[in-house]
Write a protein that holds these residues in place. Structure first.
Motif, mmCIF file in Angstrom:
data_model
loop_
_atom_site.group_PDB
_atom_site.id
_atom_site.type_symbol
_atom_site.label_atom_id
_atom_site.label_comp_id
_atom_site.label_asym_id
_atom_site.label_seq_id
_atom_site.Cartn_x
_atom_site.Cartn_y
_atom_site.Cartn_z
ATOM 1 N N ALA B 113 0.829 -1.202 0.000
ATOM 2 C CA ALA B 113 0.000 0.000 0.000
ATOM 3 C C ALA B 113 0.867 1.257 0.000
ATOM 4 N N ARG B 114 1.969 1.205 0.738
ATOM 5 C CA ARG B 114 2.907 2.323 0.782
ATOM 6 C C ARG B 114 3.492 2.585 -0.611
ATOM 7 N N ALA B 115 3.897 1.501 -1.261
ATOM 8 C CA ALA B 115 4.476 1.622 -2.608
ATOM 9 C C ALA B 115 3.452 2.215 -3.571
ATOM 10 N N ALA B 116 2.177 1.787 -3.434
ATOM 11 C CA ALA B 116 1.119 2.327 -4.299
ATOM 12 C C ALA B 116 0.910 3.811 -4.020
ATOM 13 N N ALA B 117 0.823 4.138 -2.741
ATOM 14 C CA ALA B 117 0.576 5.538 -2.365
ATOM 15 C C ALA B 117 1.705 6.438 -2.865
ATOM 16 N N ASP B 118 2.933 5.954 -2.786
ATOM 17 C CA ASP B 118 4.083 6.751 -3.238
ATOM 18 C C ASP B 118 3.992 7.099 -4.719
ATOM 19 N N GLU B 146 -6.307 2.226 -9.328
ATOM 20 C CA GLU B 146 -6.347 3.151 -10.451
ATOM 21 C C GLU B 146 -4.963 3.772 -10.571
ATOM 22 N N VAL B 147 -4.352 3.575 -11.721
ATOM 23 C CA VAL B 147 -2.994 4.059 -11.944
ATOM 24 C C VAL B 147 -3.062 5.332 -12.785
ATOM 25 N N PRO B 148 -2.325 6.388 -12.370
ATOM 26 C CA PRO B 148 -2.413 7.670 -13.084
ATOM 27 C C PRO B 148 -1.973 7.617 -14.558
ATOM 28 N N GLY B 149 -1.184 6.647 -14.949
ATOM 29 C CA GLY B 149 -0.759 6.604 -16.352
ATOM 30 C C GLY B 149 0.128 5.403 -16.606
ATOM 31 N N ALA B 150 0.384 5.143 -17.896
ATOM 32 C CA ALA B 150 1.138 3.947 -18.277
ATOM 33 C C ALA B 150 2.560 3.961 -17.712
ATOM 34 N N ARG B 151 3.161 5.146 -17.665
ATOM 35 C CA ARG B 151 4.538 5.216 -17.174
ATOM 36 C C ARG B 151 4.600 4.879 -15.683
ATOM 37 N N VAL B 152 3.595 5.349 -14.950
ATOM 38 C CA VAL B 152 3.526 5.026 -13.515
ATOM 39 C C VAL B 152 3.337 3.515 -13.327
ATOM 40 N N ALA B 153 2.523 2.934 -14.185
ATOM 41 C CA ALA B 153 2.285 1.485 -14.096
ATOM 42 C C ALA B 153 3.598 0.732 -14.257
ATOM 43 N N GLU B 154 4.391 1.191 -15.191
ATOM 44 C CA GLU B 154 5.673 0.529 -15.448
ATOM 45 C C GLU B 154 6.608 0.678 -14.240
ATOM 46 N N ALA B 155 6.662 1.893 -13.717
ATOM 47 C CA ALA B 155 7.528 2.145 -12.557
ATOM 48 C C ALA B 155 7.073 1.311 -11.359
ATOM 49 N N PHE B 156 5.765 1.238 -11.166
ATOM 50 C CA PHE B 156 5.233 0.474 -10.044
ATOM 51 C C PHE B 156 5.520 -1.018 -10.237
ATOM 52 N N GLY B 157 5.422 -1.465 -11.473
ATOM 53 C CA GLY B 157 5.740 -2.860 -11.794
ATOM 54 C C GLY B 157 7.167 -3.210 -11.380
ATOM 55 N N GLU B 158 8.092 -2.286 -11.636
ATOM 56 C CA GLU B 158 9.493 -2.516 -11.255
ATOM 57 C C GLU B 158 9.653 -2.546 -9.736
ATOM 58 N N LYS B 159 8.963 -1.623 -9.074
ATOM 59 C CA LYS B 159 8.996 -1.619 -7.603
ATOM 60 C C LYS B 159 8.488 -2.947 -7.052
ATOM 61 N N LEU B 160 7.432 -3.451 -7.677
ATOM 62 C CA LEU B 160 6.841 -4.703 -7.205
ATOM 63 C C LEU B 160 7.810 -5.870 -7.344
ATOM 64 N N GLU B 161 8.610 -5.855 -8.398
ATOM 65 C CA GLU B 161 9.602 -6.909 -8.594
ATOM 66 C C GLU B 161 10.582 -6.942 -7.420
ATOM 67 N N ALA B 162 10.985 -5.742 -6.983
ATOM 68 C CA ALA B 162 11.896 -5.652 -5.840
ATOM 69 C C ALA B 162 11.193 -6.128 -4.562
ATOM 70 N N LEU B 163 9.938 -5.695 -4.394
ATOM 71 C CA LEU B 163 9.182 -6.082 -3.195
ATOM 72 C C LEU B 163 8.914 -7.588 -3.158
ATOM 73 N N LYS B 164 8.732 -8.155 -4.338
ATOM 74 C CA LYS B 164 8.480 -9.593 -4.447
ATOM 75 C C LYS B 164 9.625 -10.380 -3.802
ATOM 76 N N LYS B 165 10.846 -9.975 -4.121
ATOM 77 C CA LYS B 165 12.005 -10.667 -3.561
ATOM 78 C C LYS B 165 12.112 -10.403 -2.069
ATOM 79 N N GLU B 166 11.916 -9.140 -1.706
ATOM 80 C CA GLU B 166 12.084 -8.751 -0.311
ATOM 81 C C GLU B 166 11.038 -9.416 0.594
ATOM 82 N N LEU B 167 9.793 -9.431 0.133
ATOM 83 C CA LEU B 167 8.704 -9.979 0.957
ATOM 84 C C LEU B 167 8.528 -11.485 0.752
ATOM 85 N N LYS B 168 9.276 -12.031 -0.215
ATOM 86 C CA LYS B 168 9.186 -13.466 -0.545
ATOM 87 C C LYS B 168 7.744 -13.869 -0.845
#
Lengths: 170, 181
Positions: B113-118, B146-168
């Motif tokens: 949720a924090r990552a989304a809010a950011d 609701e994502v503000p735009g395609a570029r944000v979606a891409e950036a968030f996708g990358e963040k999620l990849e990092a979180l995926k590893k961290e949160l297992k």
């Protein structure tokens, strides 16, 4: 031949892609026998993929004639290196999975697929499947690629806790 | 002028809650526009968007709901929507669905949720389940955003990849497609 324990998520094998079997590989037949025995030990189970019993190989068994709801079927299917060639008529249906004993999910699957595979004697097959049998096959083939049914959820209303035991498990 | 109220109520689950509440709305000529009701363990929770007829004020409705809520052991709150809020429609955002599952541990929802809010990504629906696995409790979460735009979606996708590893956990983040069947 053995009834093997069914791996439950988060077992790491469930997220791995299984390599293809070399044609004639006796590991294929062994995997199919174990899958068949294991499926028989779970009433209501209509399909299993080799990774679910700890074997990283492209082998699945499906038998939707075991389903409580009658549907069109080819009886017991024992398939090696299955490959979906065509998928059409997409529909959303509810699925369970022995590797997630407490969850159900709505998943979009093709109601008609054409499949290329080998049978237990390494004979080439090219068949068309429809309805629930097609759905079950897609679920099992997904397992071979480390794709679990939760990976295919498309909305927050598509995930459910299983409130009573046993509907069709794949 | 159109009047709308948002009402939330929660209480111990029992048969008859929905019937009792909807009776009040029906008898007061209110229209139930949007609703989400669900049971979580032993509690039943209700979220409603209600439109009122010309001859009823939000205060009238509150007075009508109060005795019913008391009888059924519901804690409720009500708020009138402003004209701007009634007009509000999501515009220019892209709908996405995030699915996350893995072994339960504290902080999964918070970190996501924090990552989304950011990224100014708005969560519109969130459901989570903890189920007892054979080895460890399984946490599963489905979030609609609701994502503000395609570029944000891409950036968030990358963040999620990092979180995926961290949160297992396993993560899938996809554009919500309209189902045409």
């Amino acid at each position: 031949m053995a009834v093997l324990p069914v791996l439950v998520y988060p077992h790491p094998l469930l997220k791995q892609k299984a390599p293809s079997l070399s044609p004639g590989d006796p590991q294929g037949l062994r995997a199919l026998e174990d899958l068949e025995d294991t499926m028989s030990a779970h009433p209501g189970c209509v399909g299993l993929a080799a990774p679910q019993v700890g074997c990283l190989a492209r082998a699945v068994v499906v038998d939707v004639s075991r389903s409580v709801r009658p549907c069109e079927n080819h009886g017991r299917l024992k398939l090696l290196n299955p490959d979906v060639l065509e998928a059409t008529q997409w529909k959303i249906g509810r699925e369970g999975c022995l590797s997630f004993p407490d969850l159900l999910a709505n998943v979009k699957r093709a109601q008609r697929i054409r499949l290329k595979a080998f049978n237990e004697w390494w004979e080439k097959m090219d068949l068309v499947f429809t309805g629930f049998e097609a759905v079950a096959l897609q679920h099992e083939i997904d397992h071979l690629d480390g794709i679990l049914f939760l990976d295919r959820i498309r909305s927050s209303k598509d995930l459910f806790e299983r409130r009573k035991p046993q509907s069709a498990a794949l | 002028m159109k009047k709308q109220v948002a009402l939330s109520a929660i209480g111990k689950d029992q048969p008859g809650i929905v019937a009792a509440l909807s009776k009040v709305f029906f008898e007061n000529q209110c229209n139930l526009e949007d609703s989400s009701m669900t049971r979580l363990k032993g509690d039943f929770a209700v979220l409603l968007l209600i439109s009122l007829p010309e001859n009823r004020t939000p205060e009238d409705l509150r007075r009508a709901v109060e005795p019913v809520a008391q009888k059924w052991g519901l804690v409720f709150s009500m708020r009138e929507l402003s004209p701007e809020e009634m007009e509000l429609e999501a515009s220019g955002t892209l709908p996405y669905t995030l699915v996350v599952y893995g072994v339960d541990h504290p902080g999964i929802v918070y970190r996501l949720a924090r990552a989304a809010a950011d990224e100014k990504i708005n969560i519109t629906d969130l459901r989570t389940h903890v189920t007892t696995g054979a080895q460890a409790p399984l946490y599963s979460l489905v979030m609609e955003v609701e994502v503000p735009g395609a570029r944000v979606a891409e950036a968030f996708g990358e963040k999620l990849e990092a979180l995926k590893k961290e949160l297992k956990v396993e993560v899938s983040f996809k554009a919500a497609e309209a189902e045409e069947l």
